[in-house]
Design a protein around this motif. Structure first.
Motif, PDB file in Angstrom:
ATOM      1  N   ILE B  30     -26.135   4.716  21.424  1.00 55.43           N
ATOM      2  CA  ILE B  30     -27.162   3.842  20.884  1.00 55.43           C
ATOM      3  C   ILE B  30     -28.522   4.416  21.264  1.00 55.43           C
ATOM      4  N   ALA B  32     -32.373   3.107  21.581  1.00 51.01           N
ATOM      5  CA  ALA B  32     -33.315   1.974  21.500  1.00 51.01           C
ATOM      6  C   ALA B  32     -34.710   2.576  21.564  1.00 51.01           C
ATOM      7  N   GLY B  33     -35.359   2.569  22.737  1.00 45.95           N
ATOM      8  CA  GLY B  33     -36.679   3.196  22.843  1.00 45.95           C
ATOM      9  C   GLY B  33     -36.584   4.708  22.991  1.00 45.95           C
ATOM     10  N   GLY B  34     -35.451   5.180  23.485  1.00 40.39           N
ATOM     11  CA  GLY B  34     -35.249   6.612  23.646  1.00 40.39           C
ATOM     12  C   GLY B  34     -35.895   7.221  24.882  1.00 40.39           C
ATOM     13  N   THR B  35     -36.578   6.415  25.684  1.00 47.96           N
ATOM     14  CA  THR B  35     -37.300   6.994  26.832  1.00 47.96           C
ATOM     15  C   THR B  35     -36.340   7.548  27.875  1.00 47.96           C
ATOM     16  N   ASP B  36     -35.132   7.070  27.849  1.00 51.86           N
ATOM     17  CA  ASP B  36     -34.157   7.634  28.773  1.00 51.86           C
ATOM     18  C   ASP B  36     -33.188   8.570  28.051  1.00 51.86           C
ATOM     19  N   LEU B  37     -32.703   8.134  26.897  1.00 48.77           N
ATOM     20  CA  LEU B  37     -31.711   8.926  26.168  1.00 48.77           C
ATOM     21  C   LEU B  37     -32.275  10.299  25.771  1.00 48.77           C
ATOM     22  N   HIS B  79     -40.867  -3.439  27.031  1.00 47.71           N
ATOM     23  CA  HIS B  79     -41.422  -3.956  28.284  1.00 47.71           C
ATOM     24  C   HIS B  79     -42.757  -4.643  28.034  1.00 47.71           C
ATOM     25  N   ALA B 103     -43.075   1.815  35.086  1.00 45.13           N
ATOM     26  CA  ALA B 103     -43.376   3.002  34.247  1.00 45.13           C
ATOM     27  C   ALA B 103     -44.882   3.144  34.008  1.00 45.13           C
ATOM     28  N   THR B 112     -37.119  -0.328  26.227  1.00 45.43           N
ATOM     29  CA  THR B 112     -36.626  -1.684  25.963  1.00 45.43           C
ATOM     30  C   THR B 112     -35.835  -2.272  27.130  1.00 45.43           C
ATOM     31  N   ASN B 116     -33.049  -0.523  29.646  1.00 43.35           N
ATOM     32  CA  ASN B 116     -33.247  -0.651  31.089  1.00 43.35           C
ATOM     33  C   ASN B 116     -31.979  -1.143  31.781  1.00 43.35           C
ATOM     34  N   ASP B 125     -36.147  -1.762  37.011  1.00 43.09           N
ATOM     35  CA  ASP B 125     -36.989  -2.859  37.474  1.00 43.09           C
ATOM     36  C   ASP B 125     -36.638  -4.235  36.929  1.00 43.09           C
ATOM     37  N   LEU B 168     -25.460  -4.251  23.546  1.00 44.15           N
ATOM     38  CA  LEU B 168     -26.082  -5.367  24.253  1.00 44.15           C
ATOM     39  C   LEU B 168     -27.085  -5.994  23.296  1.00 44.15           C
ATOM     40  N   ARG B 185     -42.002  -4.796  43.892  1.00 47.00           N
ATOM     41  CA  ARG B 185     -41.438  -3.452  43.977  1.00 47.00           C
ATOM     42  C   ARG B 185     -42.393  -2.564  44.755  1.00 47.00           C
TER      43      ARG B 185
HETATM   44  C1  FAD Z   1     -42.077   8.537  32.633  1.00 48.22           C
HETATM   45  C2  FAD Z   1     -41.006   7.480  32.778  1.00 48.22           C
HETATM   46  C3  FAD Z   1     -41.177   6.476  33.715  1.00 48.22           C
HETATM   47  C4  FAD Z   1     -40.209   5.496  33.870  1.00 48.22           C
HETATM   48  N1  FAD Z   1     -40.432   4.512  34.789  1.00 48.22           N
HETATM   49  C5  FAD Z   1     -39.535   3.524  34.942  1.00 48.22           C
HETATM   50  C6  FAD Z   1     -39.771   2.476  35.883  1.00 48.22           C
HETATM   51  O1  FAD Z   1     -40.799   2.432  36.577  1.00 48.22           O
HETATM   52  N2  FAD Z   1     -38.830   1.519  36.024  1.00 48.22           N
HETATM   53  C7  FAD Z   1     -37.673   1.529  35.289  1.00 48.22           C
HETATM   54  O2  FAD Z   1     -36.880   0.612  35.446  1.00 48.22           O
HETATM   55  N3  FAD Z   1     -37.424   2.498  34.393  1.00 48.22           N
HETATM   56  C8  FAD Z   1     -38.317   3.496  34.205  1.00 48.22           C
HETATM   57  N4  FAD Z   1     -38.067   4.501  33.295  1.00 48.22           N
HETATM   58  C9  FAD Z   1     -36.762   4.565  32.614  1.00 48.22           C
HETATM   59  C10 FAD Z   1     -36.701   3.996  31.177  1.00 48.22           C
HETATM   60  O3  FAD Z   1     -37.892   4.190  30.495  1.00 48.22           O
HETATM   61  C11 FAD Z   1     -36.415   2.522  31.146  1.00 48.22           C
HETATM   62  O4  FAD Z   1     -35.237   2.266  31.827  1.00 48.22           O
HETATM   63  C12 FAD Z   1     -36.316   1.961  29.729  1.00 48.22           C
HETATM   64  O5  FAD Z   1     -36.194   0.579  29.817  1.00 48.22           O
HETATM   65  C13 FAD Z   1     -35.151   2.497  28.946  1.00 48.22           C
HETATM   66  O6  FAD Z   1     -35.149   1.830  27.693  1.00 48.22           O
HETATM   67  P1  FAD Z   1     -35.070   2.606  26.318  1.00 48.22           P
HETATM   68  O7  FAD Z   1     -35.089   1.577  25.254  1.00 48.22           O
HETATM   69  O8  FAD Z   1     -36.079   3.659  26.231  1.00 48.22           O
HETATM   70  O9  FAD Z   1     -33.624   3.233  26.460  1.00 48.22           O
HETATM   71  P2  FAD Z   1     -32.897   4.378  25.622  1.00 48.22           P
HETATM   72  O10 FAD Z   1     -33.315   5.700  26.127  1.00 48.22           O
HETATM   73  O11 FAD Z   1     -33.014   4.129  24.168  1.00 48.22           O
HETATM   74  O12 FAD Z   1     -31.395   4.073  26.075  1.00 48.22           O
HETATM   75  C14 FAD Z   1     -30.972   4.222  27.412  1.00 48.22           C
HETATM   76  C15 FAD Z   1     -29.443   4.098  27.466  1.00 48.22           C
HETATM   77  O13 FAD Z   1     -29.028   2.785  27.158  1.00 48.22           O
HETATM   78  C16 FAD Z   1     -28.232   2.737  25.969  1.00 48.22           C
HETATM   79  N5  FAD Z   1     -28.690   1.555  25.237  1.00 48.22           N
HETATM   80  C17 FAD Z   1     -29.986   1.216  24.994  1.00 48.22           C
HETATM   81  N6  FAD Z   1     -30.055   0.011  24.408  1.00 48.22           N
HETATM   82  C18 FAD Z   1     -28.781  -0.425  24.266  1.00 48.22           C
HETATM   83  C19 FAD Z   1     -28.204  -1.623  23.750  1.00 48.22           C
HETATM   84  N7  FAD Z   1     -28.951  -2.619  23.252  1.00 48.22           N
HETATM   85  N8  FAD Z   1     -26.851  -1.732  23.750  1.00 48.22           N
HETATM   86  C20 FAD Z   1     -26.083  -0.733  24.257  1.00 48.22           C
HETATM   87  N9  FAD Z   1     -26.570   0.410  24.773  1.00 48.22           N
HETATM   88  C21 FAD Z   1     -27.912   0.561  24.785  1.00 48.22           C
HETATM   89  C22 FAD Z   1     -28.467   4.062  25.282  1.00 48.22           C
HETATM   90  O14 FAD Z   1     -27.338   4.459  24.557  1.00 48.22           O
HETATM   91  C23 FAD Z   1     -28.743   4.988  26.453  1.00 48.22           C
HETATM   92  O15 FAD Z   1     -27.538   5.436  27.014  1.00 48.22           O
HETATM   93  C24 FAD Z   1     -39.029   5.510  33.094  1.00 48.22           C
HETATM   94  C25 FAD Z   1     -38.851   6.532  32.151  1.00 48.22           C
HETATM   95  C26 FAD Z   1     -39.821   7.505  31.980  1.00 48.22           C
HETATM   96  C27 FAD Z   1     -39.601   8.579  30.960  1.00 48.22           C
END
Ligand code: FAD
Ligand code: FES
Ligand code: FES
Lengths: 165, 289
Positions: B30, B32-37, B79, B103, B112, B116, B125, B168, B185
């Protein structure tokens, strides 16, 4: 969602409509094309910089529907139909924006690498909140790293631009 | 840094998204925001063949109050959506604060709630404050839907009970008796740094007496953890500064942090003690902040 085209080799491409700085562009991208690369390489908008490419430095900041995002972590297909502002779109009619003037006047630019991202983060802040406190300014640019560490003058420049409003 | 090739889908219904996930199984991810994937894919830590984007599912972004259920936050809420939600500001400002202090602004505009949580990293967080507030998560899969307490979602670092075909969809914060909650935190910088330790609490006060306290810690164990012994110290007790310190000491004893570049085990334990005490003080005095 963007229109899909599949070539003889079975590679899928997407026709993506991007509205960049008010102009409509249709670009053909692969699923894995990043917005930052499409802006720089396809549209020649090289004001958007690449630093870490991991979301840490903010040099690739663009505004997506008015909000700052790191274009190194956005797929181009996902920007379909969204309004994008790059640093090239901040000056109107070849005249620097007040905020850009303020960066110049306050010596907030050293090597200039962080400047496009800094200006866009600050621009988004001032649009939302024309009279921010210094803390709010620092918070708004906290995702933009300046490797020349010129933060004091950058904050000064944003505050000065806000006062002119 | 380029991304490996993948097939991209952007379904416009949840049912279609579930069907795609069921079809491709563990080969799909999946987005979502892609910041982790995308981060992981650039590093070659993940190489999904298929990406199923939630970007077409606007409804998953809503934050609403449902009578008899509670506050329902769509998994695709960013967020900054959470930090700026008038509903959450009014009911649980602690959740807005947790979202606001993580972040940096650019990441908060795309990252998202769902990402997270599903990421399942100990330092995330949002899980601690949501666990303290007794939140549940709703998962939708090809076999149907299920709701479970967020606390039971995590099974280890990067692992959880979610099945490859499940998505989710929402987080539910139930109506509750608690009178105050907060998340504190500690990071090495104020922006763009992961939490070294995070402490969330929700307390139910009756005058000076604490009827119940729920304490959830981040980066203090492989998964977000409840500090149940510390909670027991407070149950039905008249609150004094000494008692709050005792709860902090207790939480520091029962957690199991690891040493990493961000902090040693000992340092983290001491942070747990201090942050737990401070979070309790704040939630007791100031409400849901
Ligand atoms: C510079 C930087 C700083 C950061 N700082 C923080 C911080 O201070 N605190 C913190 O907690 N995190 C931090 N993060 C981590 C990350 O950005 C967050 O955890 C963010 O919430 C991930 O959400 P996303 O939508 O970008 O996830 P994505 O990258 O889109 O997805 C992350 C994972 O979850 C899965 N996924 C996403 N949504 C769903 C869904 N609805 N159902 C099933 N699977 C799903 C995806 O398949 C993937 O495996 C940081 C990241 C970066 C790059
Ligand atoms: S290049 Fe995108 S954040 Fe650094
Ligand atoms: S001016 Fe050089 S990076 Fe900021």
């Amino acid at each position: 969602m963007a229109r899909t085209l599949t070539d003889e080799q079975g590679v899928k491409r997407y026709l993506v409509n991007l509205k960049v700085n008010g102009d409509n562009h249709t670009v053909m991208v692969k699923g894995n094309s990043l917005l930052v690369n499409v802006l720089r390489d396809e549209l020649d908008l090289t004001g958007t910089k690449k630093g870490c490419e991991l979301g840490d430095c903010g040099s690739c900041t663009v505004l997506l529907d008015g909000k700052p995002v790191n274009s190194c972590l956005v797929l181009a297909v996902e920007a379909e139909g969204r309004e994008i502002t790059t640093i090239e779109g901040v000056a109107q009619n070849d005249k620097l924006d007040k905020l850009q003037e303020s960066f110049v006047n306050n010596a907030a630019i050293q090597c200039g690498y962080c400047t496009p991202g800094m200006v866009l983060s600050a621009k988004a802040l001032l649009t939302r909140n024309p009279h921010p406190t210094e803390t709010e300014v620092r918070e708004a640019i906290s995702g933009n790293l300046c490797r020349c560490t010129g933060y004091v003058n950058i904050v000064k420049a944003v505050m000065a631009a806000a006062e002119q409003e | 840094m380029y991304l490996p090739d993948f097939e991209y889908y952007q379904p416009n219904s949840l049912a279609e998204a579930c069907r795609l996930m069921a079809k491709f199984g563990p080969r799909a991810r999946i987005l979502a925001g892609g910041t982790d994937l995308l981060h992981k894919m650039k590093h070659g830590q993940l190489e999904p063949e298929v990406i199923v984007s939630l970007n077409g599912l606007e409804r998953l972004r809503e934050i609403t109050y449902q009578k008899g259920v509670g506050v329902v936050i769509g998994a695709r809420a960013t967020h900054n959506d959470i930090a700026g939600s008038a509903l959450l500001q009014e009911k649980y400002r602690s959740v807005c604060e947790a979202a606001h202090h993580m972040a940096n602004n650019q990441i908060r505009n795309v990252g998202t709630l769902g990402g997270n949580i599903v990421n399942a990293v100990p330092s995330a967080d949002l899980p601690p404050i949501l666990i303290a507030l007794g939140a549940s998560v709703k998962l939708a899969g090809s076999q149907g839907r299920r709701v479970l307490p967020l606390e039971e979602f995590f099974t280890g670092v990067h692992s959880s009970v979610i099945e490859p075909d499940e998505i989710l969809t929402e987080v539910i914060i139930p109506d509750q008796p608690s009178t105050g909650s907060t998340y504190i935190r500690f990071g090495l910088r104020r922006s763009g740094a992961l939490a070294v330790v995070g402490a969330a609490v929700a307390v139910t006060m009756e005058g000076e007496t604490c009827r119940e306290a729920r304490i959830a810690l981040g980066a203090a164990a492989p998964v977000p953890m409840r500090a149940r012994q510390a909670e027991a110290v407070l149950k039905n007790q008249v609150i004094t500064p000494d008692l709050l310190e005792e709860a902090g000491v207790c939480a520091a004893r029962e957690c199991s942090p690891r040493s990493s570049i961000r902090g040693s085990e000992e340092y983290r334990r001491d942070l747990v003690r201090v942050l737990t005490r401070r979070a309790l003080q704040k939630a007791i005095k100031e409400g849901h902040v």
